[in-house]
Scaffold this motif. Structure first.
Motif, PDB file in Angstrom:
ATOM      1  N   PRO A   1       0.811  -1.225   0.000  1.00 49.78           N
ATOM      2  CA  PRO A   1       0.000   0.000   0.000  1.00 49.78           C
ATOM      3  C   PRO A   1       0.847   1.280   0.000  1.00 49.78           C
ATOM      4  O   PRO A   1       0.363   2.340  -0.391  1.00 49.78           O
ATOM      5  N   TRP A   2       2.107   1.172   0.413  1.00 50.83           N
ATOM      6  CA  TRP A   2       2.978   2.360   0.431  1.00 50.83           C
ATOM      7  C   TRP A   2       3.108   2.964  -0.964  1.00 50.83           C
ATOM      8  O   TRP A   2       3.353   4.155  -1.122  1.00 50.83           O
ATOM      9  N   TYR A   3       2.965   2.104  -2.006  1.00 51.64           N
ATOM     10  CA  TYR A   3       3.169   2.602  -3.366  1.00 51.64           C
ATOM     11  C   TYR A   3       1.889   3.113  -4.016  1.00 51.64           C
ATOM     12  O   TYR A   3       1.887   3.474  -5.190  1.00 51.64           O
ATOM     13  N   LYS A   4       0.805   3.138  -3.200  1.00 54.19           N
ATOM     14  CA  LYS A   4      -0.416   3.785  -3.690  1.00 54.19           C
ATOM     15  C   LYS A   4      -0.356   5.273  -3.346  1.00 54.19           C
ATOM     16  O   LYS A   4      -1.156   6.061  -3.834  1.00 54.19           O
ATOM     17  N   LEU A   5       0.583   5.660  -2.490  1.00 48.61           N
ATOM     18  CA  LEU A   5       0.728   7.062  -2.092  1.00 48.61           C
ATOM     19  C   LEU A   5       1.408   7.838  -3.213  1.00 48.61           C
ATOM     20  O   LEU A   5       2.060   7.263  -4.082  1.00 48.61           O
ATOM     21  N   GLU A   6       1.285   9.164  -3.155  1.00 54.78           N
ATOM     22  CA  GLU A   6       1.971   9.972  -4.169  1.00 54.78           C
ATOM     23  C   GLU A   6       3.492   9.824  -3.960  1.00 54.78           C
ATOM     24  O   GLU A   6       3.947   9.538  -2.842  1.00 54.78           O
ATOM     25  N   PRO A   7       4.292  10.006  -5.041  1.00 53.75           N
ATOM     26  CA  PRO A   7       5.734   9.715  -4.972  1.00 53.75           C
ATOM     27  C   PRO A   7       6.447  10.348  -3.773  1.00 53.75           C
ATOM     28  O   PRO A   7       7.306   9.718  -3.164  1.00 53.75           O
ATOM     29  N   SER A   8       6.060  11.575  -3.406  1.00 54.29           N
ATOM     30  CA  SER A   8       6.785  12.251  -2.324  1.00 54.29           C
ATOM     31  C   SER A   8       6.494  11.659  -0.946  1.00 54.29           C
ATOM     32  O   SER A   8       7.105  12.037   0.040  1.00 54.29           O
ATOM     33  N   LYS A   9       5.551  10.718  -0.881  1.00 57.62           N
ATOM     34  CA  LYS A   9       5.228  10.096   0.413  1.00 57.62           C
ATOM     35  C   LYS A   9       5.609   8.618   0.466  1.00 57.62           C
ATOM     36  O   LYS A   9       5.333   7.925   1.432  1.00 57.62           O
ATOM     37  N   ARG A  10       6.252   8.136  -0.582  1.00 59.28           N
ATOM     38  CA  ARG A  10       6.639   6.726  -0.615  1.00 59.28           C
ATOM     39  C   ARG A  10       7.944   6.494   0.169  1.00 59.28           C
ATOM     40  O   ARG A  10       8.671   7.443   0.432  1.00 59.28           O
ATOM     41  N   PRO A  11       8.249   5.247   0.490  1.00 58.27           N
ATOM     42  CA  PRO A  11       9.429   4.959   1.320  1.00 58.27           C
ATOM     43  C   PRO A  11      10.720   5.618   0.815  1.00 58.27           C
ATOM     44  O   PRO A  11      11.477   6.185   1.596  1.00 58.27           O
ATOM     45  N   GLU A  12      10.980   5.546  -0.509  1.00 61.67           N
ATOM     46  CA  GLU A  12      12.234   6.060  -1.061  1.00 61.67           C
ATOM     47  C   GLU A  12      12.414   7.551  -0.816  1.00 61.67           C
ATOM     48  O   GLU A  12      13.535   8.054  -0.721  1.00 61.67           O
ATOM     49  N   ALA A  13      11.285   8.279  -0.714  1.00 60.67           N
ATOM     50  CA  ALA A  13      11.383   9.720  -0.486  1.00 60.67           C
ATOM     51  C   ALA A  13      12.043  10.008   0.866  1.00 60.67           C
ATOM     52  O   ALA A  13      12.729  11.024   1.036  1.00 60.67           O
TER      53      ALA A  13
END
Ligand code: IPM
Ligand code: MG
Length: 361
Positions: free
Chosen positions: A82-94
């Motif tokens: 579900p983390w990758y349903k968030l917009e890019p700036s809120k995903r783990p890699e950010a």
């Protein structure tokens, strides 16, 4: 000495491998008379689950108050998490990009070493790897495409995306100096990798690197175009000592270099700023497919802890002790599944940590 260490266990196999590295650090403390004081920090998916964002400002401040940070890995399966349903700036890699920038970790050191005991895992032909290889990728980590202006716009009904690649001469100079400093402690060769036949940023890179080289007359400098470098890494990896390159090229080439060693579970890395502070992490990812199974290789994280002792605490003897313990365990034939070969003894994550800790003296 009291070592104040921030710990980002992270996602996937992160918690398992970091636990083993802490075990080894504690043993080093016991044998050499140091105390490790750990401060647990949340980043990536683990932070999203609690705070809704991959890294909070409070966590950044807590990290800054530590002497160094030891990290496992972050991120999950992009298809199912579900983390990758968030917009890019809120995903783990950010979270990872934010901590690099916030702590000014501009110098990323990624060693790629062919271990004698693990030669069998190397995908290259024996005649290419004969005698082994040992290179250090110095990747610029807080500039270039990763941090340039980016946007997506619609022009006349057509979507258009921009990512800008900028470097100023100061950003290039400071990473180049680090590269040459490291080369002075190694085989005194720097290969600066760029795309100067096309990019302005690369032409500036080359000019500044040449200026810096004047202060290091003992070091041999060569320039190599990035496409050629990608080819040379598989054609003749022995030619490299220090590879000095910008952020995006370094991202790609360091994955390639780690693959040619055949044992990414063995490779450590350090991200440093102008001071002694650094963030230390294994080169491999969070491997969500094997998380929680007790089979992940903790050696890269344990060797990252050794780099931490060396670079952030100047504890060379202690770092050597860890590296020797790792060598000994390999010589004795113990392997996690990723580096397993016929006739060796297959063990799990915890056993590997126990054995390495047991060899610290
Ligand atoms: C790395 C990773 C990161 C990067 C990702 C996760 C943002 O690939 O550390 O090499 O591209 O820098
Ligand atoms: Mg990468």
């Amino acid at each position: 000495m009291n070592l104040k260490i921030g710990v980002i266990k992270g996602d996937g196999i992160g918690p398992e491998i970091v636990t083993e590295a802490m075990k080894v650090l504690d043993k080093v403390g016991e044998v050499y008379g140091h105390t490790c004081e750990y401060e647990q920090l949340l980043m990536g998916g683990a932070s999203i689950d609690v705070h809704g964002i991959p890294l909070t400002d409070e966590t950044v401040e807590t990290a800054k108050a530590c002497d160094a940070v030891l990290m496992g890995s972050i991120g999950g399966d992009a298809k199912t998490s579900p983390w990758y349903k968030l917009e890019p700036s809120k995903r783990p890699e950010a979270g990872l990009l934010k901590i690099r920038k916030a702590l000014n970790l501009f110098a990323n050191l990624r060693p790629a070493v062919l271990y004698d005991e693990l030669k069998g895992a190397c995908p290259l032909k024996e005649e290419i790897t004969e005698g082994g290889f040992d290179m250090m990728i110095m990747r610029e980590l807080t500039g270039g495409l990763y941090f340039g202006e980016r946007k997506t716009v619609e022009e006349d009904g057509v979507l258009k995306a921009y990512d800008s690649l900028t470097y100023n001469e100061n950003e290039i100079r400071r990473i180049a100096k680090r590269g040459f400093d490291i080369a002075m402690k190694r085989r005194k060769k720097v290969t600066s990798v760029d795309k100067a036949n096309v990019l302005d940023s690369s032409r500036l890179w080359r000019k500044v690197v040449e200026e810096v080289a004047e202060d290091y007359p003992e070091v041999t400098l060569e320039h190599m175009l990035v496409d050629n470098c990608a080819m040379q890494l598989v054609r003749d990896p022995k030619q490299f000592d220090v590879i000095l390159t910008e952020n995006m090229f370094g991202d790609i080439l360091s994955d390639e270099a780690s693959m040619v060693t055949g044992s990414i579970g063995m490779l450590a890395s350090a991200s440093l700023n102008e001071t002694k502070f650094g963030l230390y992490e294994p080169s491999g990812g969070s491997a969500p497919d094997i998380a929680g199974k007790g089979i992940a290789n903790p050696i890269a994280t344990i060797l990252s802890a050794a780099m931490m002792l060396r670079f952030s605490f100047d504890l060379d003897k202690e770092a050597d002790a860890i590296e020797q313990a790792v060598s000994q365990v390999l010589k004795d034939g113990y392997r996690t599944i990723d580096i397993m070969s016929e006739g060796k003894k297959q063990i799990g994550t915890v056993e590997m940590g126990d054995l390495i800790a047991g060899y610290i003296k």
